[in-house]
Scaffold this active site. Sequence first.
Site, mmCIF file in Angstrom:
data_model
loop_
_atom_site.group_PDB
_atom_site.id
_atom_site.type_symbol
_atom_site.label_atom_id
_atom_site.label_comp_id
_atom_site.label_asym_id
_atom_site.label_seq_id
_atom_site.Cartn_x
_atom_site.Cartn_y
_atom_site.Cartn_z
ATOM 1 N N LYS A 234 0.833 -1.200 0.000
ATOM 2 C CA LYS A 234 0.000 0.000 0.000
ATOM 3 C C LYS A 234 0.869 1.252 0.000
ATOM 4 O O LYS A 234 2.006 1.214 0.468
ATOM 5 C CB LYS A 234 -0.861 0.038 1.276
ATOM 6 C CG LYS A 234 -1.972 -0.986 1.324
ATOM 7 C CD LYS A 234 -2.765 -0.845 2.619
ATOM 8 C CE LYS A 234 -3.891 -1.863 2.682
ATOM 9 N NZ LYS A 234 -4.922 -1.649 1.667
ATOM 10 N N ARG B 211 -10.495 -11.504 1.734
ATOM 11 C CA ARG B 211 -11.382 -12.544 1.172
ATOM 12 C C ARG B 211 -10.728 -13.910 1.217
ATOM 13 O O ARG B 211 -11.408 -14.930 1.277
ATOM 14 C CB ARG B 211 -11.796 -12.135 -0.254
ATOM 15 C CG ARG B 211 -10.657 -11.986 -1.216
ATOM 16 C CD ARG B 211 -11.039 -11.164 -2.445
ATOM 17 N NE ARG B 211 -11.124 -9.733 -2.148
ATOM 18 C CZ ARG B 211 -11.486 -8.797 -3.017
ATOM 19 N NH1 ARG B 211 -11.801 -9.139 -4.252
ATOM 20 N NH2 ARG B 211 -11.540 -7.531 -2.653
HETATM 21 N N1 BES Z 1 -8.011 -3.753 4.495
HETATM 22 C C1 BES Z 1 -8.205 -3.307 3.157
HETATM 23 C C2 BES Z 1 -9.501 -2.500 2.983
HETATM 24 C C3 BES Z 1 -9.608 -1.217 3.751
HETATM 25 C C4 BES Z 1 -9.391 -0.014 3.112
HETATM 26 C C5 BES Z 1 -10.009 -1.204 5.086
HETATM 27 C C6 BES Z 1 -9.537 1.175 3.799
HETATM 28 C C7 BES Z 1 -10.148 -0.024 5.767
HETATM 29 C C8 BES Z 1 -9.921 1.176 5.124
HETATM 30 C C9 BES Z 1 -8.278 -4.484 2.203
HETATM 31 O O1 BES Z 1 -7.535 -5.603 2.571
HETATM 32 C C10 BES Z 1 -7.746 -4.029 0.888
HETATM 33 O O2 BES Z 1 -6.595 -3.718 0.830
HETATM 34 N N2 BES Z 1 -8.599 -4.004 -0.126
HETATM 35 C C11 BES Z 1 -8.226 -3.614 -1.426
HETATM 36 C C12 BES Z 1 -8.800 -4.623 -2.381
HETATM 37 C C13 BES Z 1 -8.284 -4.497 -3.784
HETATM 38 C C14 BES Z 1 -6.816 -4.826 -3.835
HETATM 39 C C15 BES Z 1 -9.072 -5.446 -4.656
HETATM 40 C C16 BES Z 1 -8.770 -2.222 -1.674
HETATM 41 O O3 BES Z 1 -9.849 -1.907 -1.184
HETATM 42 O O4 BES Z 1 -8.081 -1.433 -2.316
HETATM 43 MN MN MN Z 2 -5.522 -5.458 1.925
#
Ligand code: BES
Ligand code: MN
Length: 502
Positions: A283, A357
């Site tokens: 990230k 997931r």
């Molecule tokens: N933990 C994150 C989602 C999240 C984002 C939680 C902001 C709380 C605040 C999740 O694991 C994630 O990284 N999701 C990705 C999915 C994508 C790679 C398909 C996302 O939302 O960008």
């Molecule tokens: Mn994630």
Amino acid sequence: MQIRVVSARPWEVSADLLVIPLSGEPAFADELGEIDRRSGGELRTLHGLGELRTKAYCAALGAPGELPVGRLMTVWAGKAETFDRETARRVAASAIRRLAGRSADSVAIWLGPLTKGLGGEEIAAAEQAARGVVEGGFEPKTIYREDSDAAPPKLDELILVASPGSPEAPLRAAAERGRIIGEGANIARRLANRSGNDVTPVVLAEEACAIAEAHGLACDVIDEHRAAELGMGMFLAVGKGSDNPPRMIVLRSGDEGAKDSLGRRLALIGKGVCFDSGGISIKPAAHMEEMKMDKTGACTVIAAIATVSRLAPGLPLIAVAPAVENMPGSHSSRPGDIVRALNGQWVDIINTDAEGRLILGDAMTYAEQLGATHLVDVATLTGAVARALGNMVSGAFANPDPWWDEVAAAASRAGERFWRLPLVPDYAPEMESVYGDLVNSGAAEGSLVRSGMFLDRFHTVPWAHLDIAGTAYYTKRYPFAARGACGVAHATLVELALAGRA
Ligand code: BES
Ligand code: MN
Ligand code: ZN
């Protein structure tokens, strides 16, 4: 904190503070007028100047006059049309939070306006008021620094002022229920707020077992070796990038194989990513510190099964919390890695940041192997849900429809907001892997729907998914809650489980 219910006129009750909720067009013709007269007429004057309704939930301190209370506080609850259980809870919470740094041993809340706002449901008003006081009293700064004075005062007594003639016993029971649900939410919030260097998967499992022990629940923690024997390939693929090993946490209540009065053995499944760096699909730095909150779903189900055990001991219930740390390193899963899920599907990990997931899918399969007949998972799953619905409404998916109706009914009893999103079969081809059965990530368009569709591939019994990525914690200031984890979904899960009480 003692909770006392007094069916009396609001001006007859003595306390350090009397809380007067205001909503809609306050009519000074009724009891409010009498409170105003006895307190010296200042309320009406201030109201006339617009002072009492300038900001939602903002409380004002007034002079007591000849009332038997130390001081008065009005809490503006907004329009009558939008008043709901959440509003009632926020009124109580903002009143208590407004007391931070001040002293008060006893606080009385006049239920009249809350009851009116809820269409006469005085029982619900009492429950939400008590819950609001308990949740409003939560302050994250005291987790590490116990001597912090940032928290609202600990009350000796909460007095709920019901309408004259209302039987007090059922109102007292409702208030106790609200208190217990609030305390459970606070357990979840405390755990979720703790930092990534503190709460690793092993520590989360230890905390879960301590909570289980205190509540008479069975606790089973599956380590990485047993997970490998069982075949939890998706769960292990996420956990293996960290030196802090993964743990599949399983808490249970009720006899082996027992069903509740609705013939269910419900399983609550909570995403427990103790820190989500994204893994190799790392990230960006901005706001990455918020990813310690990615374990909130797990904290919520652990707290919820404990709360249910206090309200309905022995009710059959399962909580499964897959706990991992998603980190980059030479042991991490790579984009393009293909793993075998516990249910036998081959999953192509396109993006290591779509890890929730993966661990949830195996946890859902495992819950079914334990005999679960109905599943609900709660997870900070997608940034997309926060973009779509903001931080006050959680997303949801469910299959089949009748199970959604029950989840939605539980949410409305709890006074929580979820918006159901569709599963769209037309998008299924986009989820197909060239090499395996399905991919864990794809194009941005429709990604929220596909997050639900991915999980939909990992159950054979009724399932619902609550995406709390936008709602799990506050990053803005509100009068009714501290920043940080807010306990969302805890009460909905508790209500859903309690529906199966005999
Ligand atoms: N933990 C994150 C989602 C999240 C984002 C939680 C902001 C709380 C605040 C999740 O694991 C994630 O990284 N999701 C990705 C999915 C994508 C790679 C398909 C996302 O939302 O960008
Ligand atoms: Mn994630
Ligand atoms: Zn995540």
